[in-house]
Design a protein around this motif. Structure first.
Motif, PDB file in Angstrom:
ATOM      1  N   THR A  64       0.819  -1.220   0.000  1.00  7.77           N
ATOM      2  CA  THR A  64       0.000   0.000   0.000  1.00  7.77           C
ATOM      3  C   THR A  64       0.847   1.263   0.000  1.00  7.77           C
ATOM      4  N   TRP A  65       2.154   1.129   0.185  1.00  7.38           N
ATOM      5  CA  TRP A  65       3.041   2.288   0.310  1.00  7.38           C
ATOM      6  C   TRP A  65       3.528   2.720  -1.075  1.00  7.38           C
ATOM      7  N   LYS A  66       3.049   3.874  -1.537  1.00  6.19           N
ATOM      8  CA  LYS A  66       3.463   4.393  -2.834  1.00  6.19           C
ATOM      9  C   LYS A  66       4.736   5.238  -2.689  1.00  6.19           C
ATOM     10  N   ARG A  67       5.136   5.869  -3.747  1.00  8.69           N
ATOM     11  CA  ARG A  67       6.210   6.838  -3.733  1.00  8.69           C
ATOM     12  C   ARG A  67       5.609   8.242  -3.812  1.00  8.69           C
ATOM     13  N   VAL A  68       6.434   9.278  -3.566  1.00  2.31           N
ATOM     14  CA  VAL A  68       5.919  10.649  -3.595  1.00  2.31           C
ATOM     15  C   VAL A  68       6.888  11.568  -4.329  1.00  2.31           C
ATOM     16  N   VAL A  69       6.339  12.670  -4.833  1.00  3.68           N
ATOM     17  CA  VAL A  69       7.140  13.742  -5.418  1.00  3.68           C
ATOM     18  C   VAL A  69       6.365  15.042  -5.196  1.00  3.68           C
ATOM     19  N   ASP A  70       7.070  16.141  -4.920  1.00  8.06           N
ATOM     20  CA  ASP A  70       6.405  17.412  -4.622  1.00  8.06           C
ATOM     21  C   ASP A  70       6.146  18.195  -5.908  1.00  8.06           C
ATOM     22  N   MET A  71       5.347  17.614  -6.774  1.00  4.98           N
ATOM     23  CA  MET A  71       5.004  18.246  -8.039  1.00  4.98           C
ATOM     24  C   MET A  71       3.712  17.627  -8.550  1.00  4.98           C
ATOM     25  N   ASN A  72       2.911  18.411  -9.255  1.00  2.00           N
ATOM     26  CA  ASN A  72       1.711  17.883  -9.893  1.00  2.00           C
ATOM     27  C   ASN A  72       2.132  17.142 -11.157  1.00  2.00           C
ATOM     28  N   ASP A  73       1.995  15.815 -11.167  1.00  5.87           N
ATOM     29  CA  ASP A  73       2.464  15.019 -12.305  1.00  5.87           C
ATOM     30  C   ASP A  73       1.543  13.825 -12.501  1.00  5.87           C
ATOM     31  N   ARG A  74       0.488  14.041 -13.288  1.00  2.00           N
ATOM     32  CA  ARG A  74      -0.538  13.006 -13.455  1.00  2.00           C
ATOM     33  C   ARG A  74       0.013  11.726 -14.066  1.00  2.00           C
ATOM     34  N   ALA A  75       1.110  11.813 -14.831  1.00  2.00           N
ATOM     35  CA  ALA A  75       1.673  10.637 -15.486  1.00  2.00           C
ATOM     36  C   ALA A  75       2.217   9.619 -14.490  1.00  2.00           C
ATOM     37  N   LEU A  76       2.422  10.055 -13.239  1.00  2.00           N
ATOM     38  CA  LEU A  76       2.988   9.167 -12.234  1.00  2.00           C
ATOM     39  C   LEU A  76       1.937   8.533 -11.319  1.00  2.00           C
ATOM     40  N   ARG A  77       0.675   8.801 -11.574  1.00  2.00           N
ATOM     41  CA  ARG A  77      -0.364   8.251 -10.691  1.00  2.00           C
ATOM     42  C   ARG A  77      -0.326   6.728 -10.655  1.00  2.00           C
ATOM     43  N   ASP A  78      -0.220   6.100 -11.789  1.00  2.00           N
ATOM     44  CA  ASP A  78      -0.172   4.633 -11.883  1.00  2.00           C
ATOM     45  C   ASP A  78       0.979   4.255 -12.806  1.00  2.00           C
ATOM     46  N   ILE A  79       1.942   3.504 -12.267  1.00  2.00           N
ATOM     47  CA  ILE A  79       3.114   3.126 -13.036  1.00  2.00           C
ATOM     48  C   ILE A  79       3.457   1.661 -12.771  1.00  2.00           C
ATOM     49  N   VAL A  80       4.362   1.124 -13.549  1.00  2.00           N
ATOM     50  CA  VAL A  80       4.930  -0.193 -13.301  1.00  2.00           C
ATOM     51  C   VAL A  80       6.417   0.001 -13.042  1.00  2.00           C
ATOM     52  N   ILE A  81       6.911  -0.590 -11.954  1.00  2.00           N
ATOM     53  CA  ILE A  81       8.314  -0.432 -11.587  1.00  2.00           C
ATOM     54  C   ILE A  81       9.073  -1.749 -11.749  1.00  2.00           C
ATOM     55  N   ALA A  82      10.416  -1.632 -11.657  1.00  3.27           N
ATOM     56  CA  ALA A  82      11.324  -2.791 -11.681  1.00  3.27           C
ATOM     57  C   ALA A  82      11.295  -3.533 -13.010  1.00  3.27           C
ATOM     58  N   MET A  83      11.096  -2.804 -14.086  1.00  2.00           N
ATOM     59  CA  MET A  83      11.199  -3.423 -15.405  1.00  2.00           C
ATOM     60  C   MET A  83      12.683  -3.580 -15.772  1.00  2.00           C
ATOM     61  N   GLY A  84      12.985  -4.477 -16.695  1.00  2.00           N
ATOM     62  CA  GLY A  84      14.347  -4.574 -17.194  1.00  2.00           C
ATOM     63  C   GLY A  84      15.122  -5.778 -16.732  1.00  2.00           C
ATOM     64  N   GLY A  85      14.455  -6.745 -16.109  1.00  5.16           N
ATOM     65  CA  GLY A  85      15.170  -7.961 -15.760  1.00  5.16           C
ATOM     66  C   GLY A  85      15.335  -8.171 -14.278  1.00  5.16           C
ATOM     67  N   THR A  86      15.871  -9.329 -13.909  1.00 10.34           N
ATOM     68  CA  THR A  86      15.949  -9.744 -12.511  1.00 10.34           C
ATOM     69  C   THR A  86      16.829  -8.838 -11.662  1.00 10.34           C
TER      70      THR A  86
END
Length: 556
Positions: free
Chosen positions: A162-184
């Protein structure tokens, strides 16, 4: 002149000098950040513990509109006016978020001749508090994914983080993302997202903590997600809370700045009131109460949001006892609530003003009936307000049993708010109130949400999907005593931002609930309320610039 031009012409005094002259605070108790801002040491704050508290005044407002209400401007103007009258007064404000500064609002340090300075510093990086909060939050995020990558001995279910990340800027593109792409080597891919920093639970904890020890304990209680057996996983189980507190050890010290009239002010912490609890730090407010005879603080957005959370969360948690409330309104905003388009608000329109009064009336009723506090209505004066409009508004407020004062602090600073100051001092000294809560600690969580929605918002019912209802019942077992923090639009009493005035009989739909165990409340998100705003079509950032000499331009 623009707000920033007025601020840049201010005759500021060294903050160390002001603190010594006004409150006898020795230089050794302050940590300067340049000449005009400083942090106050926690040891000095502790030394004030036996001093008697002064009186606390809350500034709130009607429901926000594009016309503006001027809550922060009024807080500053009132503070300057009370000091002009010989009343030893401190103001406590929130720190602005970079997101709105570059988005819709522009700056948030007051306006006209009622501002706190250095205005550019306060609106931008200030003393680095928000950066520290974002770093502490994202450190925990990194440690969650690192723990999973290295064996996941706690059995964290990556579907239940449930713990997301944060940034102090209005950035709608970051609302829903996929992380840890690129391999093991990059960990386990999963769905994630960002909230804006002011919606972070770390920000809420920061503003409610009373000491470094309390801060670390609260950070350790953060729930980051759940195991496959649906048992909560805490930040202290990841051994993250100590390092997070280390990042915040300087940020937690309250910031001192000054007004244009060289009166001291605390500016510290900054949770949004539409998606968080909307109040400055408890440590700043409690310190001001020890130093001054009167402390004026503001709570974000309208009295249905910031003021309700100030009472039901901040006062409940910190044992604060406000004496009175100032409700800020403008004739322009009331005409907007009466149906007038923004471009026509400067034209006299008594019919629309009278129609829009229902918004002020409900806020006034909520303050006096449900919060149990006396209220002074401040009409924040604009140059296009006509005598007929002022007369009608004053008569309507008086008919409701309220006290109405027209104030011209934007144009004239503290001098323009002296009548307001006299009215507020009279109430605080002679007819102070004792606040009441909208709900009690032992009510079930859903009943608490329902109490706020029906009493304060004028709703007829609260609904939630079966999944949310089941979650609330589960949370009742271990966290049922906690207050609720309702995240909804600030633009309306309803969850529809287009409904002006005082809509009644509407339905409040709870789409999601989040546990903020460290902060000590349950967040109930209404409808499609976003915890990561987006920039408008023409963001304020397009107007902000810096000249060859380093002077900021266009910041409000």
């Amino acid at each position: 002149m623009s707000d920033i031009e007025i601020a840049q012409k201010a005759k500021k005094k060294p903050i160390i000098e002001l603190a010594k002259d006004h409150y006898g605070i020795a230089a050794e108790h302050l940590e300067p950040y340049g000449h005009y801002k400083a942090k106050m040491s926690l040891d000095y704050i502790d030394s004030l513990s036996k001093q008697k508290d002064g009186k606390l005044i809350l500034v709130t407002a009607i429901s926000p509109t594009p016309a503006g209400e001027g809550k922060t401007t009024t807080t500053v103007g009132l503070g300057d006016a009370m000091n002009r009258l010989g009343k030893k007064t401190l103001i406590c404000l929130r720190e602005p978020s970079l997101g709105p500064c570059f988005g819709v609002k522009g700056g948030a340090a007051g306006g006209g001749h009622a501002q706190v300075v250095p205005m550019e510093d306060i609106n931008l990086h200030f003393t680095g508090d928000f950066h520290a909060i974002g770093a502490a939050h994202n450190l925990l995020s990194a440690m969650v994914d690192n723990h999973i990558n290295h064996g996941n001995s706690l059995g964290i279910d990556i579907r239940r983080i449930t713990w997301k990340r944060v940034v102090d800027m209005n950035d709608r593109a970051l609302r829903d993302i996929v992380i840890a792409m690129g391999g093991t080597a990059n960990g386990y891919p999963r769905q994630d997202g960002y909230d804006i920093t002011v919606a972070s639970e770390v920000m809420a904890i920061f503003c409610l903590a009373t000491s470094l020890k309390d801060l670390k304990e609260r950070l350790g209680s953060i729930v980051i997600g759940y195991t496959g057996e649906q048992k909560p996983v805490l930040a202290r189980q990841l051994n993250a809370h100590g390092a997070m507190a280390a990042l915040l050890k300087d940020a937690i010290k309250p910031n001192l700045v000054q007004t244009l009239e060289n009166n001291l002010a605390f500016v510290h912490g900054g949770p949004f009131a539409n998606i968080a609890h909307g109040c400055n730090s408890v440590s700043a407010t409690q310190t001001a109460l020890k130093l001054a005879d009167y402390t004026i603080t503001e709570a974000g957005f309208g009295a249905d949001l910031g003021a309700e959370k100030f009472i039901d969360i901040k006062c409940r948690k910190a044992g604060l006892n406000p004496s009175a409330v100032v409700l800020v309104a403008t004739i322009r905003a009331l005409k907007f609530h009466g149906g007038v388009a923004k471009e026509d608000l400067n034209n006299e329109n008594l019919e629309a003003l009278e129609k829009g009064m229902v918004n002020l009336e409900r806020h006034l009723n909520n303050i006096t009936k449900h919060y149990g506090l006396p209220c002074v209505v401040c009409v924040n004066h604009f140059t296009h307000d006509t005598e007929a409009e002022v007369k009608l508004l004053s008569e309507k407020v008086e008919a409701l049993g309220g006290k109405c004062v027209v104030s011209k602090h934007w144009a004239d600073g503290g001098k323009g708010a002296e009548d307001l100051a006299k009215a507020v001092v009279d109430v605080v000294d002679n007819k102070p109130g004792k606040h009441t809560y909208v709900y009690e600690d032992d009510q079930p969580l859903f009943d608490k949400i329902e109490a706020v929605a029906t009493k304060i918002y004028g709703a007829s019912e609260v609904t939630a999907p079966p999944k949310v209802m089941a979650q609330l019942k589960e949370l009742d077992k271990d966290y049922g005593k906690l207050p609720v923090c309702i995240a909804k639009t600030q633009m309306s009493f309803s969850t529809d931002p287009t409904l002006r005035g005082a809509p009644s009989g509407h339905t409040v739909e709870i789409s999601e609930v989040r546990l903020s165990a460290g902060a000590g409340f349950i967040v109930a998100i209404c409808g499609n309320m976003m915890t990561m705003p987006g920039l408008p079509k023409v963001p304020s950032a397009e107007k902000i610039d810096v000249d060859d000499k380093g002077n900021i331009e266009g910041l409000f």
